[in-house]
Design an enzyme around this catalytic site. Structure first.
Site, PDB file in Angstrom:
ATOM      1  N   SER A 163       4.346   7.962  29.945  1.00 15.37           N
ATOM      2  CA  SER A 163       5.082   7.183  29.221  1.00 15.37           C
ATOM      3  C   SER A 163       5.178   5.796  29.837  1.00 15.37           C
ATOM      4  O   SER A 163       4.015   5.095  30.161  1.00 15.37           O
ATOM      5  CB  SER A 163       6.380   7.658  28.762  1.00 15.37           C
ATOM      6  OG  SER A 163       6.901   6.486  27.778  1.00 15.37           O
ATOM      7  N   ASP A 320       6.048   0.768  24.378  1.00 21.16           N
ATOM      8  CA  ASP A 320       5.850   1.091  25.761  1.00 21.16           C
ATOM      9  C   ASP A 320       4.191   1.802  25.930  1.00 21.16           C
ATOM     10  O   ASP A 320       3.553   1.842  24.630  1.00 21.16           O
ATOM     11  CB  ASP A 320       6.834   2.104  26.295  1.00 21.16           C
ATOM     12  CG  ASP A 320       6.650   3.484  25.770  1.00 21.16           C
ATOM     13  OD1 ASP A 320       6.185   3.431  24.396  1.00 21.16           O
ATOM     14  OD2 ASP A 320       7.250   4.637  26.075  1.00 21.16           O
ATOM     15  N   ASP A 322       2.712   4.501  25.970  1.00 23.05           N
ATOM     16  CA  ASP A 322       2.149   5.732  24.875  1.00 23.05           C
ATOM     17  C   ASP A 322       2.796   5.455  23.820  1.00 23.05           C
ATOM     18  O   ASP A 322       2.689   6.540  22.766  1.00 23.05           O
ATOM     19  CB  ASP A 322       2.772   6.978  25.518  1.00 23.05           C
ATOM     20  CG  ASP A 322       4.132   7.271  25.393  1.00 23.05           C
ATOM     21  OD1 ASP A 322       5.031   6.411  25.659  1.00 23.05           O
ATOM     22  OD2 ASP A 322       4.741   8.571  25.343  1.00 23.05           O
ATOM     23  N   ASP A 324       5.595   5.601  22.063  1.00 19.61           N
ATOM     24  CA  ASP A 324       6.542   6.252  21.281  1.00 19.61           C
ATOM     25  C   ASP A 324       7.892   5.304  21.193  1.00 19.61           C
ATOM     26  O   ASP A 324       8.746   5.820  20.486  1.00 19.61           O
ATOM     27  CB  ASP A 324       6.727   7.332  22.006  1.00 19.61           C
ATOM     28  CG  ASP A 324       7.363   7.655  23.341  1.00 19.61           C
ATOM     29  OD1 ASP A 324       7.411   6.380  23.697  1.00 19.61           O
ATOM     30  OD2 ASP A 324       7.462   8.828  23.698  1.00 19.61           O
ATOM     31  N   ARG A 325       8.189   4.464  21.907  1.00 28.20           N
ATOM     32  CA  ARG A 325       9.304   3.367  21.657  1.00 28.20           C
ATOM     33  C   ARG A 325       8.780   2.024  21.535  1.00 28.20           C
ATOM     34  O   ARG A 325       7.671   1.463  21.379  1.00 28.20           O
ATOM     35  CB  ARG A 325       9.832   3.166  23.190  1.00 28.20           C
ATOM     36  CG  ARG A 325      10.308   4.461  23.867  1.00 28.20           C
ATOM     37  CD  ARG A 325      10.577   4.399  25.299  1.00 28.20           C
ATOM     38  NE  ARG A 325      10.717   5.215  26.048  1.00 28.20           N
ATOM     39  CZ  ARG A 325      11.898   5.641  26.877  1.00 28.20           C
ATOM     40  NH1 ARG A 325      12.578   4.487  27.012  1.00 28.20           N
ATOM     41  NH2 ARG A 325      12.171   6.465  27.464  1.00 28.20           N
ATOM     42  N   THR A 399      21.731  14.124  24.765  1.00 19.72           N
ATOM     43  CA  THR A 399      20.828  13.079  25.054  1.00 19.72           C
ATOM     44  C   THR A 399      19.179  13.637  25.087  1.00 19.72           C
ATOM     45  O   THR A 399      18.972  14.591  25.693  1.00 19.72           O
ATOM     46  CB  THR A 399      21.189  12.321  26.707  1.00 19.72           C
ATOM     47  OG1 THR A 399      22.275  12.372  26.762  1.00 19.72           O
ATOM     48  CG2 THR A 399      20.258  11.131  26.857  1.00 19.72           C
TER      49      THR A 399
END
Length: 611
Positions: A163, A320, A322, A324-325, A399
């Site tokens: 990530s 980011d 990879d 995913d954000r 979380t």
């Protein structure tokens, strides 16, 4: 010591090194270990062989390099062998259904390791046991792996990525048959199976044979097409999108995002975003940023600001590495850029997705009683405030998206509608097609949201203010201290559990009265009639939440992947209380008190977050 090498003088280390050199067929890592032994580089050897990587719910994450402590060819083979044996125990139809494997663009030339190489080795292990493998032929965003598991009905998925970690790291992330990241007890089951399968199987190293196998499939073209098709169910303003005048800049921060975000914008009939040229192609060196993490805000976005100013763009989207954000920044009337926090984006995207659902529900969609939104317990409670007023359900989870993804799947299986889930670390699940955070669909949905607002002469900042005025201001302040000493961390949290004598938590902090305490390490929750926490507890990580009389909530927790003690604080005001400066001052004072009385950074030798 065998292999003609002298003993290091540490029998446990000798044993670990001997076994390593028996098993490792990568000439670079094997040579590096031999050199360390020859040079008696004890601290290096300890670093590489001191402790095995622990396989947890997040899979593995560590630096690439030789030895049991690092990500390398041999540890990938051993991990996949254990994972394969565990899958064989869990699924009788594993050889019919198979596993998907994706990878990002990370590489570490000194050890010969790279995400692609690790993905091919994982494929070769599974194929050697007769398991069909869907191995992407090129880099993909992380969300494509859970999408493929769900879409093709596979048993599991593996994504090789670290990530937004520093460039020397890599990781091995695992998805279960339900399309979500694994949760206990699977992590323990896989870890135990890895321990029992450390010796490489005869064909585990044979990547050439695996790549020729009839069990190998390349899902790249089909999945890319299906993904772009599927996310279109979240496109509600196609005509507006075609004609919008808003200019958007996108950066993939040297990661995988560029072509996928361009394709997602196209699927929504949005104008292609301007790409930051220096950052658009994957580069494992991440040459233009100190940390490839858009959560760190402005430093990562410097080139994006420059391009936006040049092109007259008012919105920046940043993934980011990879993808995913998603981070978002918007130019203010003052000419300054505002980088939204993950909590602010959670409020904006949650509100927008609910508005879109409300508009559609005239078409006989599910009733509002069946609609759910989720967020993690350290994220803003803004969705709860919207849910209370609008009449849908809001749930908190532990979380991490592994918990939200699994809970979303349970709700979907009960026929519920899960509209949205988010965590403050800029992660958003905007479509039930991916039961994990997804920065690609979130970018397209944000693109449509921005063009809709522009058609009303509004901005994201205007809209955020309106949301807070309608549902109550929720302002947050999150940060962390760095601490490499586990004993200090333990002592800090144990002091809070025995604050006024044994087993008594603090009743106040620097003059701020505490009304409730929840400790998810021990399972204590003063808000529950039996004092037992409802959310799952974990003794292996530290996490305490304090609720204050002034409407403040603060959670202190350790990080699963980094040497950090984090804090998450929020002040939730009732609608109508809109003196923002006063609220901010109050939150600042609360945070200062928590740092001074609970963290005690000088006494505990904690390093503050680098500015």
């Amino acid at each position: 010591m065998e292999n003609g090498l002298e003993s290091t003088g540490d029998s446990r280390l000798d044993q670990a090194v001997t076994q390593w050199l028996q098993y490792d067929k990568n000439p670079k890592t094997a040579a590096a270990v031999r050199t360390m032994v020859k040079d008696r580089a004890m601290s290096e050897l300890q670093k590489c062989f001191g402790a095995c990587m622990e396989f947890g719910t997040a899979g593995l994450r560590a630096a690439m390099g030789p030895g049991v402590s690092c990500m390398n060819d041999l540890t990938i083979i051993q991990t996949t062998q254990g994972f394969c044996v565990y899958l064989e125990q869990c699924f009788t139809d594993l050889k019919q259904r198979g596993v998907v494997i994706g990878f990002d663009a990370r590489a570490h030339p000194p050890s010969g390791g790279s995400s692609k190489r690790f993905a091919c080795l994982a494929a070769s292990v599974l194929i050697s046991r007769g398991v069909p493998v869907y191995l992407f032929s090129d880099i993909t965003p992380t969300p494509y792996v859970p999408f493929t598991v769900s879409h093709l009905g596979l048993c599991a998925g593996v994504m090789v990525t670290a990530s937004h970690n520093p460039k020397q790291d890599n990781g091995y992330k695992v998805y279960w048959a339900n399309g979500a990241q694994i949760i206990p007890p699977h992590d323990k089951g896989i870890a135990a199976a890895i321990e029992q399968n450390l010796e490489p199987w005869p064909k585990s190293w044979d990547t050439d044979g695996a790549l020729q196998s009839s069990l190998l499939n390349d899902p790249y073209q089909d999945i890319h097409r299906e993904y772009c098709q599927t996310i279109q169910q979240h496109c509600f303003h196609r005509e507006l999108n075609k004609n919008t005048k808003v200019k958007v800049v996108h950066t993939s921060v040297h990661g995988v995002g560029h072509i996928f975000v361009q394709a997602a914008f196209k699927a929504f009939d949005l104008q292609p975003p301007y790409a930051v040229e220096e950052q658009k192609d994957p580069d494992p060196e991440f040459p233009t940023v100190k940390y490839p993490n858009p959560e760190e805000g402005e430093g990562v976005l410097t080139l994006s600001f420059a391009l936006a100013d040049k092109e007259g763009a008012t919105v920046i989207l940043a993934n980011d590495p990879d993808a995913d954000r998603l981070a978002i920044a918007e130019k203010q009337e003052s000419g300054q850029w505002r980088v939204f926090s993950g909590n602010e984006l959670g409020a904006l995207l949650g509100w927008w997705i609910f508005q879109c659902w409300k508009q559609q529900k005239e078409d006989g969609k599910a009733s509002i009683k069946d609609v759910y939104m989720l967020s993690s317990t350290v994220s803003s409670k803004i969705l709860r405030a919207i849910a209370v007023k609008e009449g849908f359900h809001f749930e908190e989870t532990l979380t991490g998206f592994k918990w939200m993804g699994n809970r979303a799947k349970e709700l979907l299986d009960q026929g519920k509608t899960v509209l949205f889930a988010f965590e403050e670390a800029i992660g958003y699940m905007c479509s039930p097609a991916v039961l994990d955070k997804d920065g690609v669909s979130a970018a397209a949905i944000a693109g449509e949201f921005v063009s809709y607002l522009a058609s009303k002469n509004r901005t994201l900042s205007h809209q955020l203010r309106s949301i807070y005025e309608e549902y109550g201001y929720h302002i947050s302040k999150n940060s962390y201290f760095i601490c490499h000493d586990q004993d200090t961390i333990k002592r800090l949290f144990e002091r809070l559990r025995n604050y006024d004598g044994k087993n008594s938590y603090p009743k106040e902090c620097g003059g701020f009265a505490i009304t409730a305490v929840r400790d998810l390490t021990t399972g204590y929750d003063s808000n529950q009639p039996d004092n037992k926490a409802v959310l799952p507890t974990s003794k292996s990580s530290q996490m305490i939440t304090f609720t204050f009389a002034n409407g403040g909530v603060a959670t202190m927790r350790t990080s699963g992947t980094e040497p950090k003690i984090k804090y998450y604080t929020e002040l939730c005001a009732a609608p109508g209380n809109s003196d923002l400066n006063q609220l901010k001052t109050e939150l600042d004072n609360l945070v200062d008190a928590i740092v001074e009385h609970f963290y005690q950074p000088e006494k505990n030798n904690l390093t503050p977050r680098p500015e």
